[in-house]
Design an enzyme around this catalytic site. Structure first.
Site, mmCIF file in Angstrom:
data_model
loop_
_atom_site.group_PDB
_atom_site.id
_atom_site.type_symbol
_atom_site.label_atom_id
_atom_site.label_comp_id
_atom_site.label_asym_id
_atom_site.label_seq_id
_atom_site.Cartn_x
_atom_site.Cartn_y
_atom_site.Cartn_z
ATOM 1 N N LEU A 294 28.203 2.541 13.080
ATOM 2 C CA LEU A 294 26.935 1.832 13.250
ATOM 3 C C LEU A 294 26.997 0.397 12.701
ATOM 4 O O LEU A 294 27.551 0.157 11.641
ATOM 5 C CB LEU A 294 25.851 2.611 12.473
ATOM 6 C CG LEU A 294 24.476 1.963 12.362
ATOM 7 C CD1 LEU A 294 23.739 2.023 13.694
ATOM 8 C CD2 LEU A 294 23.638 2.640 11.269
ATOM 9 N N HIS B 32 7.508 -0.654 -1.765
ATOM 10 C CA HIS B 32 8.773 -1.241 -1.301
ATOM 11 C C HIS B 32 9.952 -0.405 -1.802
ATOM 12 O O HIS B 32 10.917 -0.163 -1.080
ATOM 13 C CB HIS B 32 8.909 -2.682 -1.791
ATOM 14 C CG HIS B 32 7.849 -3.600 -1.249
ATOM 15 N ND1 HIS B 32 7.487 -3.610 0.077
ATOM 16 C CD2 HIS B 32 7.056 -4.533 -1.855
ATOM 17 C CE1 HIS B 32 6.524 -4.515 0.266
ATOM 18 N NE2 HIS B 32 6.244 -5.078 -0.889
ATOM 19 N N SER C 181 4.660 -9.554 15.167
ATOM 20 C CA SER C 181 4.870 -10.328 13.933
ATOM 21 C C SER C 181 6.144 -11.185 13.973
ATOM 22 O O SER C 181 6.932 -11.182 13.027
ATOM 23 C CB SER C 181 4.879 -9.397 12.719
ATOM 24 O OG SER C 181 3.687 -8.649 12.658
ATOM 25 N N ASP D 41 6.863 -1.288 8.457
ATOM 26 C CA ASP D 41 5.592 -1.802 7.930
ATOM 27 C C ASP D 41 4.793 -0.702 7.224
ATOM 28 O O ASP D 41 4.905 0.477 7.572
ATOM 29 C CB ASP D 41 4.768 -2.395 9.089
ATOM 30 C CG ASP D 41 3.663 -3.310 8.593
ATOM 31 O OD1 ASP D 41 3.688 -3.709 7.407
ATOM 32 O OD2 ASP D 41 2.761 -3.632 9.395
HETATM 33 C C1 IPE Z 1 6.243 -7.656 9.476
HETATM 34 O O1 IPE Z 1 5.358 -7.030 8.619
HETATM 35 C C2 IPE Z 1 7.436 -8.106 8.717
HETATM 36 C C3 IPE Z 1 8.282 -7.048 8.182
HETATM 37 C C4 IPE Z 1 8.155 -5.768 8.408
HETATM 38 C C5 IPE Z 1 9.355 -7.476 7.357
HETATM 39 P P1 IPE Z 1 4.127 -7.832 7.997
HETATM 40 O O2 IPE Z 1 3.342 -6.843 7.220
HETATM 41 O O3 IPE Z 1 4.601 -9.027 7.291
HETATM 42 O O4 IPE Z 1 3.360 -8.300 9.307
HETATM 43 P P2 IPE Z 1 1.826 -8.633 9.541
HETATM 44 O O5 IPE Z 1 1.425 -9.579 8.464
HETATM 45 O O6 IPE Z 1 1.090 -7.348 9.453
HETATM 46 O O7 IPE Z 1 1.788 -9.209 10.916
HETATM 47 C C1 IPE Z 2 6.436 -3.929 4.946
HETATM 48 O O1 IPE Z 2 5.353 -3.412 4.249
HETATM 49 C C2 IPE Z 2 7.442 -4.602 4.049
HETATM 50 C C3 IPE Z 2 7.468 -6.071 4.162
HETATM 51 C C4 IPE Z 2 6.792 -6.787 5.004
HETATM 52 C C5 IPE Z 2 8.354 -6.769 3.260
HETATM 53 P P1 IPE Z 2 4.127 -4.325 3.823
HETATM 54 O O2 IPE Z 2 4.445 -4.915 2.491
HETATM 55 O O3 IPE Z 2 3.796 -5.279 4.884
HETATM 56 O O4 IPE Z 2 2.983 -3.246 3.666
HETATM 57 P P2 IPE Z 2 1.471 -3.385 4.159
HETATM 58 O O5 IPE Z 2 1.509 -3.764 5.603
HETATM 59 O O6 IPE Z 2 0.838 -4.426 3.309
HETATM 60 O O7 IPE Z 2 0.885 -2.026 3.960
HETATM 61 MG MG MG Z 3 2.624 -5.207 6.513
#
Ligand code: IPE
Ligand code: IPE
Ligand code: MG
Length: 247
Positions: free
Chosen positions: A132, A38, A197, A21
């Site tokens: 792995l 990303h 999440s 995240d």
């Molecule tokens: C959780 O991250 C999903 C992934 C890392 C793929 P999110 O950014 O979507 O989760 P929330 O919205 O903070 O709970």
């Molecule tokens: C995690 O990073 C990647 C996905 C959920 C696909 P985020 O895109 O959620 O990044 P933040 O949480 O908005 O910083």
């Molecule tokens: Mg996020």
């Protein structure tokens, strides 16, 4: 600090799961669009997969896209899917070189056709690898996984393939996407958020949880090693007393 040398290699957890995240906030910090975060997150994936191989981890599950993530702006979802296709096709030879087997959990059929195809191809090409196992959680929802398991169990009961008395922890487990995979001993979440999440709710019943403020694109294998050193310093009691587990 060299965390790798502090790891007790004989007690490396079999399965580490990571909620990757913070890509968006990392990009914002660099005054760039979210997709830049990303893209940089892919370098972290590479580093962590490499690190996992180095210490002999058996399973590494990465939460890459949740069912809730479909509700993000279309342009971000499309960019993520494109990035997924490009990354998978680029990485297959490296996975093979490093003896990594690719697996997925989640609803692959909801991904764009080319994504699903690329993933199937990569899984097929790496299926013989014995190092792995890298499990990507894609279009994944733990609640949906559990509901699907319940439906399948109900239908097996109706068809007399299973009796109600047969249903127990391990039978239920065998109906999940992760059926053959041991539960993660360690769950890591980056970016300073303290929630699950909708990730592996059943499987992490007794996992050790590790949180770091680092955004995912800043996370490297050194951070993975650090988390494992932290994990190895904990006492896992599983309901017993400290004296009973005897350390
Ligand atoms: C959780 O991250 C999903 C992934 C890392 C793929 P999110 O950014 O979507 O989760 P929330 O919205 O903070 O709970
Ligand atoms: C995690 O990073 C990647 C996905 C959920 C696909 P985020 O895109 O959620 O990044 P933040 O949480 O908005 O910083
Ligand atoms: Mg996020």
């Amino acid at each position: 600090m060299d965390y790798k040398s502090q790891i007790n290699i004989k007690e490396v957890p079999g399965h580490v799961a990571i909620i990757m995240d913070g890509n968006g906030r990392w990009a914002k910090q660099h005054n760039k669009p979210r997709i830049f975060g990303h893209k940089n997150g892919v370098f972290s994936v590479r580093s962590v997969v490499e690190g996992a191989g180095e210490i002999g981890l058996k399973y590494l599950t990465l939460y890459a896209f949740s069912t809730e993530n479909w509700k993000r702006p279309k342009i971000e979802v499309a960019a993520l899917m494109q990035l997924l296709v490009a990354t998978i096709s680029n990485e297959v030879s490296a996975l093979n070189k490093n003896n990594v087997r690719l697996l997925t959990i989640g609803d692959l059929s909801s991904l764009p056709g080319n994504c699903e195809k690329e993933l199937q191809k990569a899984m097929d090409k790496t299926k013989g690898n014995t190092g792995l196992s890298l499990i990507l959680a894609l279009s994944y929802s733990s609640k949906t996984e559990i509901i699907n398991a319940v439906k399948k169990i109900a239908s097996d009961v109706v068809e007399n393939a299973l009796t109600i008395e047969d249903i127990n922890d391990s039978v239920f487990n065998s109906y999940l996407d992760t059926a053959v995979i041991e539960d993660p001993q360690l769950l890591i979440r980056t970016s300073g958020e303290y929630r699950l999440s909708n990730f592996l709710l059943w499987q992490i019943a007794y996992s050790e949880l590790y949180f770091t403020d680092k955004f995912w694109p800043d996370f490297t294998k050194e951070d993975l090693f650090k988390a494992i050193v932290d994990y190895q310093g904990r006492e896992r009691r599983f309901g017993l007393t400290s004296e009973q587990v005897g350390k």
